[in-house]
Design an enzyme around this catalytic site. Sequence first.
Site, PDB file in Angstrom:
ATOM      1  N   ASP A 150      -9.851  -4.570  -4.461  1.00 56.19           N
ATOM      2  CA  ASP A 150      -9.290  -3.628  -3.483  1.00 56.19           C
ATOM      3  C   ASP A 150     -10.173  -2.388  -3.384  1.00 56.19           C
ATOM      4  O   ASP A 150     -10.363  -1.669  -4.365  1.00 56.19           O
ATOM      5  CB  ASP A 150      -7.871  -3.231  -3.915  1.00 56.19           C
ATOM      6  CG  ASP A 150      -7.073  -2.558  -2.807  1.00 56.19           C
ATOM      7  OD1 ASP A 150      -7.691  -1.840  -1.992  1.00 56.19           O
ATOM      8  OD2 ASP A 150      -5.848  -2.733  -2.772  1.00 56.19           O
ATOM      9  N   HIS A 157      -7.840  -5.458  -0.003  1.00 51.72           N
ATOM     10  CA  HIS A 157      -6.635  -4.725   0.409  1.00 51.72           C
ATOM     11  C   HIS A 157      -5.898  -5.512   1.497  1.00 51.72           C
ATOM     12  O   HIS A 157      -5.854  -5.108   2.663  1.00 51.72           O
ATOM     13  CB  HIS A 157      -7.029  -3.319   0.902  1.00 51.72           C
ATOM     14  CG  HIS A 157      -5.874  -2.367   0.910  1.00 51.72           C
ATOM     15  ND1 HIS A 157      -5.208  -1.988  -0.233  1.00 51.72           N
ATOM     16  CD2 HIS A 157      -5.256  -1.704   1.926  1.00 51.72           C
ATOM     17  CE1 HIS A 157      -4.253  -1.140   0.075  1.00 51.72           C
ATOM     18  NE2 HIS A 157      -4.245  -0.963   1.384  1.00 51.72           N
ATOM     19  N   SER A 177       0.817  -1.206   0.000  1.00 55.76           N
ATOM     20  CA  SER A 177       0.000   0.000   0.000  1.00 55.76           C
ATOM     21  C   SER A 177       0.859   1.267   0.000  1.00 55.76           C
ATOM     22  O   SER A 177       1.620   1.502  -0.925  1.00 55.76           O
ATOM     23  CB  SER A 177      -0.970  -0.062   1.193  1.00 55.76           C
ATOM     24  OG  SER A 177      -1.976   0.901   1.081  1.00 55.76           O
TER      25      SER A 177
END
Length: 258
Positions: A199, A232, A128
């Site tokens: 995501d 995610h 991320s």
Amino acid sequence: MSYNNPTTGSGSRTARGRFEFGRTHVVRPKGKHQATIVWLHGLGDKGSSWSQLLETLPLPNIKWICPTAPSRPVALFGGFPCTAWFDMGDISEDAPDDMEGLDASAAHVANLLSTEPADIKLGVGGFSMGAATALYSATCRALGQYGNGNPYPVNLSAIVGLSGWLPCSRTLKNRMEGSHEAARYAASLPILLCHGSGDDVVAHKHGEKSAQTLSAAGFRNLMFRTYNGLGHYTIPEETDEVCAWLTASLGLEGSRSY
């Protein structure tokens, strides 16, 4: 194991006085030491979250360094402080980039790698916001300097980004076009980008666009992998691919080839 939002922090010479990096966790190689990779966590997380996972991977020749980002106010959360490699609001091409924070974190990563032995291959990876910082580090290495003009001091042999995005994407191609040396390095740097189609924190389109921007700027040794339905977080299928890719890209001993 799931990890929150994107991540990346602050702390070069100017920022270090304001934002202190947290604890660094090291996973030492179980076999012959051939490579060292700094792995960067996501927004609001800490280095130990990833060191525990990385320790389980079948990569005996890699030393993992997992720093913790500084705690700092983050615009995305209305100024609420959390661990972050840089300040950020929305993820979009039009959003302003926190150059001071990006440079500070890229410098922290380079500093962690600078004391490794000369025969050890070096890499940066992350999840991320950590992936965003890893990609920013790759562009700094190609250009030979940070955004502030200071020289970038280490050579990188591999970049891995999971569920991330490319900061400073609007200006990258123009900056790269001015340097034959940058183009030559970019063409040879192995980059693996992985992103889940499901995501809902860093949308898949941001990862895909980042891969396209990097390719257009000359980073041609790049693989972009999509994981259908993945949110995610990471899954064994993804980490297996990372292991195989690192083994092949870094020429590591003792594991299957890619």
